[in-house]
Design a protein around this motif. Structure first.
Motif, short mmCIF file in Angstrom:
data_model
loop_
_atom_site.label_atom_id
_atom_site.label_comp_id
_atom_site.label_asym_id
_atom_site.label_seq_id
_atom_site.Cartn_x
_atom_site.Cartn_y
_atom_site.Cartn_z
N ILE A 169 45.55 20.17 -10.61
CA ILE A 169 44.62 20.77 -9.65
C ILE A 169 45.38 21.59 -8.61
O ILE A 169 44.98 22.71 -8.26
CB ILE A 169 43.77 19.68 -8.96
N PHE A 170 46.52 21.05 -8.15
CA PHE A 170 47.33 21.78 -7.16
C PHE A 170 47.80 23.11 -7.74
O PHE A 170 47.70 24.16 -7.08
CB PHE A 170 48.54 20.93 -6.74
N VAL A 171 48.32 23.09 -8.96
CA VAL A 171 48.86 24.31 -9.57
C VAL A 171 47.75 25.27 -9.96
O VAL A 171 47.94 26.49 -9.94
CB VAL A 171 49.76 23.95 -10.77
N THR A 172 46.58 24.75 -10.28
CA THR A 172 45.43 25.62 -10.56
C THR A 172 45.10 26.45 -9.32
O THR A 172 44.86 27.67 -9.42
CB THR A 172 44.20 24.78 -10.97
N LEU A 173 45.09 25.81 -8.18
CA LEU A 173 44.84 26.52 -6.92
C LEU A 173 45.96 27.54 -6.65
O LEU A 173 45.70 28.63 -6.15
CB LEU A 173 44.74 25.53 -5.76
N LEU A 174 47.18 27.16 -7.02
CA LEU A 174 48.31 28.07 -6.86
C LEU A 174 48.14 29.30 -7.74
O LEU A 174 48.40 30.44 -7.31
CB LEU A 174 49.61 27.35 -7.22
N GLN A 175 47.70 29.11 -8.98
CA GLN A 175 47.49 30.23 -9.90
C GLN A 175 46.40 31.18 -9.38
O GLN A 175 46.53 32.40 -9.49
CB GLN A 175 47.12 29.72 -11.28
N ILE A 176 45.35 30.62 -8.84
CA ILE A 176 44.28 31.45 -8.25
C ILE A 176 44.84 32.27 -7.11
O ILE A 176 44.53 33.47 -6.96
CB ILE A 176 43.10 30.57 -7.78
N SER A 177 45.70 31.65 -6.30
CA SER A 177 46.34 32.37 -5.18
C SER A 177 47.23 33.50 -5.70
O SER A 177 47.26 34.59 -5.13
CB SER A 177 47.17 31.40 -4.34
N LEU A 178 47.94 33.24 -6.80
CA LEU A 178 48.81 34.26 -7.38
C LEU A 178 48.01 35.46 -7.87
O LEU A 178 48.45 36.61 -7.73
CB LEU A 178 49.61 33.67 -8.55
N ILE A 179 46.83 35.20 -8.44
CA ILE A 179 45.97 36.29 -8.90
C ILE A 179 45.48 37.12 -7.71
O ILE A 179 45.52 38.35 -7.75
CB ILE A 179 44.77 35.75 -9.70
N THR A 180 45.02 36.44 -6.68
CA THR A 180 44.49 37.15 -5.51
C THR A 180 45.60 37.94 -4.79
O THR A 180 45.32 38.97 -4.17
CB THR A 180 43.83 36.17 -4.52
N MET A 181 46.83 37.44 -4.88
CA MET A 181 47.96 38.14 -4.25
C MET A 181 48.55 39.21 -5.17
O MET A 181 49.52 39.87 -4.81
CB MET A 181 49.05 37.14 -3.87
N GLN A 182 47.99 39.32 -6.40
CA GLN A 182 48.50 40.25 -7.42
C GLN A 182 49.99 40.02 -7.70
O GLN A 182 50.80 40.94 -7.71
CB GLN A 182 48.24 41.70 -6.99
N ALA A 183 50.31 38.75 -7.94
CA ALA A 183 51.70 38.35 -8.19
C ALA A 183 52.16 38.85 -9.56
O ALA A 183 51.36 39.09 -10.46
CB ALA A 183 51.80 36.83 -8.13
#
Length: 439
Positions: A169-183
């Protein structure tokens, strides 16, 4: 005397019912874990695939295929053997767990070296090599899955579920953040590594909460030797399984291109998401099958037959609707860029029938001491897959790879059992299970 027998029968019945409740509860935890992961991972995975596009998504899956190809070396085929040993000799669990842990660390080093070395040979671009290096490092953290083997032997997988889902769950939230930040693409590889690290920490905490201590783990050279002597066919078997599960993506990348890998991976992501079902069920049921072997041959084969029939039914329930809805599902989830994946999914999903069957029969090979024949069947399946891919991919692309996977899975998990005299018994049981006949 008659009264004593009745008391013993009642105690046996209560014990049987208690064991059944434990299996059902354990399977429920595993299903809850996988359903959560399936739903969330599918949603976020589709989002990642749309964000990266078919080509970058193909590069990422190409790297993951390399890592998966050598992952059996990091696990060393020990899981089923270790669970069986703990069930049979729980008083010696610290030595079994300690030896298993260090063997897996050693296996992780070899797996990492081979994955990176082969990546250098197949690809010259630094991005792919870095992706392989980061993802393969996760093998060290997965050594702590040794703790999960104890929980499986006690039919208490809920502790593993809680530990791993917290990390997930923690890393899922991290992945969503990476998408929004256009990582960049490589950030998603680091996210995968972080998830494995957090899961390892969670397992250690769960182990301590249960009142155990990793400090009590002991290394035994003689035990390590015995474990590897028994598991080496399973290591080779695992490698060959990975060959015919992942070589299609590597060959597609070499023969067609990264975009073809991305499209094919979109289809297999939907098809293979169901593979958690046999793993979850068998991890709960296998201890009772091991115990049944000690009590009665008839009960032993009865339980395997029940498991096979149930697996076949589940795989058909999955495959039929997926076949007719494949195009709609791909278009709805991945978008027009992945449209070709619909036809691939309609074929590839039928491999699940034989995947489910193969997982269900794996415990039989361990109990019967026929792990060398388990390796032989998967080796033949892998060779068939590579040969078929070589001829079908240039003509049919991803569809050809899906056809090759289906045929090779069918041969490895089913038809190969008719060849050797020692496996014909399980072959007959498989035939009966396909037509839902009692053993």
């Amino acid at each position: 005397m008659l009264g004593k027998l009745k008391i013993q029968e009642k105690l046996s019945l209560l014990k049987s019912r208690s064991g059944l409740r434990a299996i059902i509860a354990n399977t429920g935890w595993l299903f809850a874990d996988r359903i959560l992961r399936m739903g969330v991972a599918l949603f976020v995975g589709v989002w990642v695939a749309r964000y990266l596009g078919a080509k970058q998504f193909g590069v990422f899956n190409y790297a993951m295929a390399f890592v998966a190809l050598f992952s059996p070396i990091s696990t060393l085929g020990l899981n089923a053997i270790v669970i069986r040993n703990i069930v049979n000799d729980s008083s010696n669990k610290e030595q079994i767990l300690g030896t298993t842990f260090w063997l897996k660390i050693f296996g992780g080093v070899i797996s990492l070296s081979l994955a990176v070395g082969c990546a250098f040979l197949f690809r010259s671009d630094s991005l792919t090599i870095w992706l392989v290096l980061i993802l393969a490092t996760g093998g060290f953290f997965e050594s702590f899955d040794t703790i999960d083997l104890l929980f499986q032997s006690q039919v208490q997988s809920k502790y593993t579920v809680v530990a791993k889902n917290t990390a997930f769950i923690f890393v899922t939230l991290l992945q969503i953040s990476l998408i929004t930040m256009q990582a960049p693409l490589i950030a998603f590889a680091w996210a995968k590594l972080i998830e494995l690290g957090l899961a390892a920490i969670g397992l250690m905490i769960a182990y301590k909460v249960k009142g155990y201590s990793i400090k009590l783990w002991r290394w035994s050279f003689s035990l390590a030797k015995n474990l590897l002597k028994e598991s080496w066919p399973l290591i080779l078997s695992g490698l060959t399984i990975m060959v015919y599960m992942k070589i299609d993506q590597i060959m597609l990348g070499k023969m067609v291109g990264d975009q073809a890998v991305g499209i094919y991976s979109a289809a297999t992501r939907i098809s293979e998401v169901w593979y958690f079902i046999p793993t979850a069920i068998c991890s709960s049921v296998n201890p009772s099958i091991y115990a049944a072997k000690e009590r009665s041959e008839k009960l032993y084969y009865h339980r395997i037959g029940q498991l096979l029939r149930f697996m076949n039914l589940l795989s058909i329930i999955v495959a039929v609707p997926m076949t007719f809805l494949s195009g709609t599902i791909i278009a709805m989830l991945f978008g027009n860029d992945y449209g070709e994946a619909g036809n691939i999914l309609a074929i590839h999903v039928w491999a699940s029938l034989f995947v489910f069957m193969g997982v269900a029969t794996s415990s039989w090979f361990v109990v019967e001491g026929l792990t060398h024949l388990s390796f032989r069947r998967t080796l033949m399946g892998a060779i068939i897959n590579v040969v078929l891919n070589f001829f079908l991919i240039p003509v049919y692309g991803g569809v050809g790879a899906a056809i090759a996977t289906f045929i090779s899975q069918a041969f490895a998990a089913f038809f190969s059992h008719a060849i050797h005299s020692k496996t014909r018994k399980i072959f007959r049981l498989q035939i009966k299970s396909l037509i839902f006949v009692q053993w």
